[in-house]
Write an enzyme that holds these catalytic residues in place. Structure first.
Site, PDB file in Angstrom:
ATOM      1  N   ASP A   1       0.869  -1.164   0.000  1.00  0.00           N
ATOM      2  CA  ASP A   1       0.000   0.000   0.000  1.00  0.00           C
ATOM      3  C   ASP A   1       0.910   1.218   0.000  1.00  0.00           C
ATOM      4  O   ASP A   1       1.573   1.494   0.994  1.00  0.00           O
ATOM      5  CB  ASP A   1      -0.868  -0.038   1.269  1.00  0.00           C
ATOM      6  CG  ASP A   1      -1.977   0.979   1.236  1.00  0.00           C
ATOM      7  OD1 ASP A   1      -2.192   1.605   0.186  1.00  0.00           O
ATOM      8  OD2 ASP A   1      -2.627   1.152   2.281  1.00  0.00           O
TER       9      ASP A   1
ATOM     10  N   GLN B   1      -8.888  -2.881  11.575  1.00  0.00           N
ATOM     11  CA  GLN B   1      -9.245  -2.879  10.158  1.00  0.00           C
ATOM     12  C   GLN B   1     -10.741  -3.010   9.920  1.00  0.00           C
ATOM     13  O   GLN B   1     -11.168  -3.025   8.774  1.00  0.00           O
ATOM     14  CB  GLN B   1      -8.497  -3.999   9.433  1.00  0.00           C
ATOM     15  CG  GLN B   1      -6.991  -3.843   9.470  1.00  0.00           C
ATOM     16  CD  GLN B   1      -6.518  -2.579   8.795  1.00  0.00           C
ATOM     17  OE1 GLN B   1      -7.123  -2.103   7.842  1.00  0.00           O
ATOM     18  NE2 GLN B   1      -5.439  -2.004   9.296  1.00  0.00           N
TER      19      GLN B   1
END
Length: 942
Positions: free
Chosen positions: A86, A549
């Site tokens: 990412d 998350q």
RNA sequence: GGGCCGCUAGCUCAACUGGCAGAGCGCCGUGCUGAUAACGCGGAGGUAGGUGGUUCGAGUCCACCGCGGCCCA
């Protein structure tokens, strides 16, 4: 022959050796090739932000990802493990700002977006290297060579395709959003940044303001605020429909406020009317300021659900652009929204009285102005917790900004349904944290007015305002591999279909969560590329990340795939707790309680840390992690197992045991102890396999630990003599075969958990074969013998009772006793075991447990014999003799010792591998003296 | 203010559907050892966060409260 196994292994060194072996042999690639064409088990790697060094908490999620991947591979599935990075987002930008010593958008633009983004890109590459190395060190097998990168042009175009699909379905819109905003850095802050900047005990004004009713100027609604600077932007007053309000007379005037808040009034008052909030709805009042007249109805009372009677007056001043509730309310009620403050946090020129003033400086002036105009009821100061910019310490403003949204609220039902169809581990997250979050879903604000990110593919006509969304480089007339980042993309102009004028890209980039949420297809470059791979690998069978998350990747995956494909992109998800310090405190640099994973790897090994995570706390709970805990894992589990293995290798080599030379003895020809172990092993295999299949990692790992303890402290302890004896009979073979099978099976069971240790054991035990290239063990139902397991545990219980009885009677175990009475009949082998353990001559059956403590002269001498054996063994060890060395034992004995030797000399010789006992004391032999009646010495027999 | 999780021995944690409160570490004592960075036995150490309720029976189920953690507002 097996490679000799040291009894004192250095696990970190061992791990590094295995790691190098894997590198050299390409074991991971082999494990993939082995299963090519087999049914897929789909795993998605949640891409770590390529920013910052990996911490101990990163070992946690990766340990769980790895255990499942390895397990499914050993179960025969093809488990692709594509790494991912990412690479976009504010964290990366902030890092570069810090490096450059600049701060805020203005300075970035002065520095130049092109150079800035180039530095961001370089920074990302640098961190990826560190992450790769770290992952390998902890045996997290990932395909780094085929990693997906969110910054690649293929990836970006996939993300654009996703946005365009949503765009075409009318799910994308531009709106206003209130965000914590730093007027100095001129940027909104993410919630993560906001969390770092709260400060307690911050003083702020506390003012009570009159809002005069239009039809009755002698009556005012009384409202409270701590941000006077928002008052020029007031557009409405909010009340709760069901709360009781009162109208009171105080002197000449009437005031309206919540009955529960009457305490805020100064002085006497008289209640003249009570009414519900809804009766106030729609009342118009005189605005405090009219600099920016709203285009539409404003300045009236509305009902809202967020009105509190904990503080204030129950009448809430609403400034559309400077509060999240305020803005939502105005949007719901159709009240127009206009800014009174610019992006630098200063009043706009139109707000004449305060034009150009920073809002916080204007606060006292506004209060004074209201006082002069008779609109101030009272003012004071409060202290509360308020957020500041964590970088420049400027007080943050809540400020409405343009932002792009996805109408996720329209899909709420589908999101909830798809989440409900997902298997959450632990289960409570599904309806708890995640379900709760989905119930409160708000539209996804996906734009960021920043630089280093996937650029929004939206172009707007300079002339007519027409909008267009693009899904590929080709549509822009660019090659497919063009750099699609800012600032290059900003220069691309498109002709407007509607009016022919020029279209310009909107300036924002994309929320990096949208990037990572798109990975199921974007990692393939879908749909331009990788269609077949995508079809074969969607949705994932399994993902694992930490609990935080739920609002991050778990959500973005769910939302994106629900919109695009109508289902969740993962079927099973393990949701992990936090790695905290021994006090339960979150690790942070400022607290100085951070455990460096490299330190732990080098001191205890990564297997130790992994095993700690698999066994120490239930999945979803926090891990109180310390060096002490890891030391325990090493000592109690890893080394215990290692030493059983080392014991086996040592004796197997002495006896020349070759596993493949003789056929396996049938169970019926093995001893009860062996059959007991194999029965336990069979149950263990079933438990571990079944638990892993259900993603119950604790339930799989903990029983292995219990088994290894039994293996070491009962099976091997009870079997030692069988390996030592000199004759090679069926019993010895049975002992070797049984222990061998247990060790091989345990190393295979452990392969997914502690890949390094399991590999080291298995390679040596099994012809150099990698444990990661074999099938996971299958339980042998024929080996089950529940009755024997029960009998064994009762025998062990009897031993415990006996030893306790000895302790009470103060009788050493070395001293033989005549008999013990136990309460059930044991088969002879187990009865012998009890006899041995308790050092009694006979095991009898009777009504209740009893230890006969009569010591005859014969028994007393036998006790001395055992005493002597122990002395000799100690001497052997001290003299550095090998286990199998024969000796000549010299002695000078008188009294009981002498009588004992006459009676038990043969026994002593056999136990100590003495080929000869000599009643003499050579001058040159040192030896030891016991009391004044015994001297012994020994020499290696030639 | 809301949601979720947790609270069991000094510490870290167990205990299938409600059925005799346990292990490891630490401490004390003791035994055993060619058995390893050991191991065995005994002991001290528990108001199961609190209060109520359901039940023949509650660590376990229900309600409320407290404390801690995470997340949201």
């Amino acid at each position: 022959m097996f490679e000799p196994a040291t009894s004192r292994p250095h696990l970190p060194d061992l791990e590094r050796q295995v790691m190098e072996l894997w590198e050299a042999e390409g074991t991971f690639q082999q494990s993939l090739a082995l299963r090519e064409g087999a049914p897929r088990f789909v795993f998605y790697e949640g891409p770590p932000t390529a920013n910052g060094r990996p911490g101990t908490h990163h070992v946690l999620a990766r340990a769980f990802k790895d255990v499942v991947g390895r397990y499914r591979t050993m179960k025969g599935f093809f488990v692709e493990r594509k790494a991912g990075w990412d690479t976009h987002g504010l964290p990366v930008e902030l890092e570069i700002e810090k490096k450059l010593g600049i701060s805020g958008k203005q300075q970035i633009e002065e520095f130049g977006i092109e150079r800035f983004n180039e530095l961001c890109r370089q920074s990302v590459y640098q961190y990826v290297d560190a992450w790769t190395e770290f992952s390998k060190r902890m045996a997290f097998w990932l395909d780094f060579d085929n990693a997906y990168w969110t910054l690649s042009s293929d990836y970006i175009q996939s993300v654009w395709w996703a946005l365009k699909t949503m765009w075409e379905r009318g799910l994308v819109y531009k709106g206003f959003r209130v965000a914590p905003y730093c007027p100095r850095c001129m940027t909104p802050l993410s919630s993560h940044e906001l969390a770092q900047g709260w400060q307690d005990d911050t003083p702020d004004p506390s003012v009570y303001v009159r809002f005069r009713l239009k039809d009755d100027p002698g009556t005012s609604l009384l409202a409270w605020t701590t941000t006077p600077w928002t008052l020029p932007g007031n557009v409405a007053l909010a009340v709760d429909a069901d709360i009781d309000y009162v109208k009171v007379r105080q002197g000449e005037e009437h005031l309206i406020l919540a009955e529960a808040r009457l305490g805020v009034l100064d002085g006497d008052f008289e209640v003249v009317e009570r009414l519900k909030g809804r009766q106030l709805e729609g009342l118009d009042y005189e605005p405090l300021y009219t600099y920016l007249p709203p285009e539409g109805r404003a300045w009236y009372v509305v009902t809202a659900d967020f009105v509190s009677i904990e503080e204030g007056t129950g009448v809430v001043h609403t400034a559309a652009a400077y509060g999240a509730d305020d803005l939502r309310l105005c949007q719901e009620k159709g009240i127009p929204i206009r800014h009174t403050v610019d992006l630098r946090g200063r009043f706009l020129p139109a707000v004449e009285k305060f034009a150009g003033l920073p809002v916080k400086e204007a606060d006292p002036l506004i209060v004074e102005d209201l006082r002069k105009r008779g609109l101030l009821y009272k003012s004071g100061q409060i202290r509360h917790t308020y957020p500041f910019c964590w970088r420049c310490k400027t007080a943050l403003l809540y400020y409405a900004l343009d932002s792009w949204y996805i109408r996720t609220t329209e899909l709420k039902r589908e999101l909830v349904a798809n989440n409900a169809a997902t298997n959450w581990v632990p289960a409570h997250v599904k309806t708890g944290r995640m379900g709760d979050w989905l119930e409160n879903n708000v539209d996804w604000a996906f734009s960021r007015s920043r630089y280093w990110g996937t650029p929004l593919p939206f172009w707007v006509c300079d002339a007519c305002g027409a909008q267009r969304c693009v899904a590929s480089a080709e549509e822009l007339g660019l090659p497919a591999d063009a750099d699609l980042h800012r600032p290059y993309i900003d220069e691309v102009k498109l002709p407007c279909d509607a009016c022919g004028a020029e279209m310009t890209r909107v300036s924002e980039v994309l929320d990096a969560w949208f990037d990572s949420g798109s990975m199921p297809f974007a990692q393939r470059g879908y749909p331009r590329l990788g269609k077949a791979e995508f079809d074969a690998s969607f949705p994932a069978d399994f993902i694992a990340e930490a609990m935080d998350q739920t609002r991050g990747w778990f959500y973005s995956l769910l939302a994106v795939s629900t919109i695009l494909f109508g289902l969740n992109s993962y079927r099973n998800v393990i949701c992990l707790g936090l790695v905290v310090d021994p006090k339960g405190q979150k690790q942070s640099k400022s607290r100085g309680n951070v455990l460096d994973p490299t330190f732990l790897f080098e001191n205890f090994g990564s297997d130790a840390l992994r095993w700690f995570f698999y066994t120490s706390a239930p999945v979803g709970e926090n891990y109180r992690t310390s060096e002490h805990e890891l030391r325990e894992v090493v000592r109690q589990f890893l080394l215990t197992l290692w030493n059983v293995y080392s014991f086996f290798v040592t004796y197997a080599n002495i006896d020349g045991f070759e596993p493949s030379r003789e056929p396996a003895l049938p169970l019926s020809e093995r001893s009860a102890l062996d059959r007991w172990l194999l029965s336990r092993l069979s149950h263990l295999v079933e438990t571990v396999d079944g638990s892993l299949d259900r993603y119950d990692v604790n339930g799989a790992a903990r029983p292995v630990q219990a088994f290894v303890e039994d293996l070491s402290n009962w099976y091997v302890r009870r079997s030692r003599r069988r390996y030592w004896k000199s004759e090679s009979d069926a019993d010895k073979l049975s002992a070797y075969q049984t222990l061998y099978e247990a060790l091989v099976t345990v190393s295979r069971l452990l392969a997914p958990f502690t890949p390094f240790l399991a590999e080291a054991l298995h390679r040596n035990l099994f012809n150099g074969q990698s444990v990661h290239l074999v099938d996971y063990p299958a339980a042998d139902p024929a080996a089950r013998d529940a009755a024997l397991e029960t009998e064994m545990s009762q025998a062990r219980e009897a031993v415990v009772h006996g030893l306790a009885a000895r302790d009470r009677a103060r009788l050493k175990v070395r001293q033989p006793l005549p008999a013990v009475t136990v309460t059930r009949e044991f088969q002879p082998e187990l009865a012998n075991m009890i006899r041995d353990e308790l050092n009694v001559k006979e095991v009898r059956t009777g009504e209740e447990f009893a230890l006969d403590t009569t010591i005859t002269d014969e028994l007393r001498l036998e006790g001395l014999a055992r005493e002597l054996v122990r002395l000799v063994q100690e001497q052997r060890k001290r003299s550095g003799l090998n286990i199998e060395d024969r000796i000549v034992l010299y002695h000078q004995a008188r009294g009981d010792w002498s009588r004992m030797l006459d009676r038990f000399g043969g026994y002593v010789a056999a136990e100590t591998l003495a080929v000869e006992l000599r009643a003499e004391r050579p001058e040159d032999l040192e030896g030891v003296t016991v009391g004044d009646e015994l001297w012994i010495g020994l020499r290696r027999a030639s």
